[in-house]
Design a protein around this motif. Structure first.
Motif, PDB file in Angstrom:
ATOM      1  N   UNK A  89     -29.705 -10.187  62.614  1.00 37.89           N
ATOM      2  CA  UNK A  89     -31.929 -10.264  62.859  1.00 37.89           C
ATOM      3  C   UNK A  89     -32.449  -9.909  62.013  1.00 37.89           C
ATOM      4  N   UNK A  90     -32.181  -9.201  60.523  1.00 39.06           N
ATOM      5  CA  UNK A  90     -32.951  -9.536  59.370  1.00 39.06           C
ATOM      6  C   UNK A  90     -33.107  -8.165  59.170  1.00 39.06           C
ATOM      7  N   UNK A  91     -32.034  -6.938  60.235  1.00 38.98           N
ATOM      8  CA  UNK A  91     -32.684  -5.233  59.395  1.00 38.98           C
ATOM      9  C   UNK A  91     -31.657  -5.015  58.619  1.00 38.98           C
ATOM     10  N   UNK A  92     -31.355  -3.904  58.187  1.00 35.29           N
ATOM     11  CA  UNK A  92     -31.198  -3.819  56.992  1.00 35.29           C
ATOM     12  C   UNK A  92     -30.269  -2.052  57.052  1.00 35.29           C
ATOM     13  N   UNK A  93     -29.058  -2.207  56.617  1.00 37.00           N
ATOM     14  CA  UNK A  93     -28.415  -0.538  56.669  1.00 37.00           C
ATOM     15  C   UNK A  93     -28.127  -0.674  55.379  1.00 37.00           C
ATOM     16  N   UNK A  94     -27.420   0.617  54.835  1.00 29.90           N
ATOM     17  CA  UNK A  94     -26.796   1.186  53.549  1.00 29.90           C
ATOM     18  C   UNK A  94     -25.644   2.174  54.104  1.00 29.90           C
ATOM     19  N   UNK A  95     -24.851   1.180  54.053  1.00 26.52           N
ATOM     20  CA  UNK A  95     -23.143   2.112  54.344  1.00 26.52           C
ATOM     21  C   UNK A  95     -23.083   3.021  53.580  1.00 26.52           C
ATOM     22  N   UNK A  96     -21.823   3.645  53.282  1.00 24.16           N
ATOM     23  CA  UNK A  96     -21.760   4.446  52.623  1.00 24.16           C
ATOM     24  C   UNK A  96     -19.871   4.126  52.926  1.00 24.16           C
ATOM     25  N   UNK A  97     -19.630   3.559  51.792  1.00 20.52           N
ATOM     26  CA  UNK A  97     -17.935   2.803  51.141  1.00 20.52           C
ATOM     27  C   UNK A  97     -16.868   3.629  51.529  1.00 20.52           C
TER      28      UNK A  97
END
Length: 172
Positions: A89-97
């Motif tokens: 849907x175009x949204x951003x998330x930053x996830x831990x590795x």
């Protein structure tokens, strides 16, 4: 050259000399071992510069223009130890590795569109939610900011979460 009888060492004297040497050697080695143990304990207890995090606290990493990230894509940022996810849907998330089970580095498997932990086979979907245990909770996330169309990620603090919520997604 002639050796006088009083200059010769008897077998008992030689034995005592060796015994004294070995005794001193063992005492010296014992002292060295104790110093090593004391040094190890002191290094463990002494607060110091630990390299637990790759980035300093509060570091903002500029990921790049939002238009450079295709929808439904995952981009790895080794320097910040996170994945920047752009949802369909175009949204951003930053996830831990890091896996929430034991902290192993979790790679993105593009062919399956999942994060799969190589240590104990935990599986996470594109939003970081747990699909397959033993991971107890979703992947941690970092704050995402979009300023003038540029995506930035704050790596200073991980947010632990219990599930996926649409409020965790940042939009343009």
């Amino acid at each position: 050259m002639m050796i006088k009888k009083d200059q010769l060492q008897t077998t008992d004297e030689i034995f005592e000399t060796r015994r004294g040497f070995l005794k001193k050697l063992w005492i010296g080695l014992g002292i060295v071992a104790l110093l090593e143990i004391a040094g190890t304990i002191a290094a463990y207890l002494w607060p110091g510069n630990r390299k637990a995090d790759a980035e300093p606290v509060g570091r903002i990493i500029t990921a790049g223009p939002a238009d450079d990230f295709e929808k439904d894509s995952v981009t790895a940022f080794r320097r910040g130890q996170f994945y920047l996810v752009r949802l369909a849907d175009g949204g951003f998330m930053a996830l831990s590795r890091k896996c929430t089970h034991l902290g192993c580095t979790v790679p993105w498997v593009a062919s399956e569109k999942k994060f799969i932990c190589p240590c104990h086979s935990s599986v996470f979907d594109v939003s970081g939610a747990v699909v397959q245990s033993p991971a107890p909770r979703p992947l941690d996330m970092f704050a995402v900011m979009i300023e003038n169309g540029i995506v930035k990620v704050g790596t200073g603090k991980k947010t632990k979460r219990s599930g996926f919520d649409s409020s965790q997604v940042v939009y343009l």
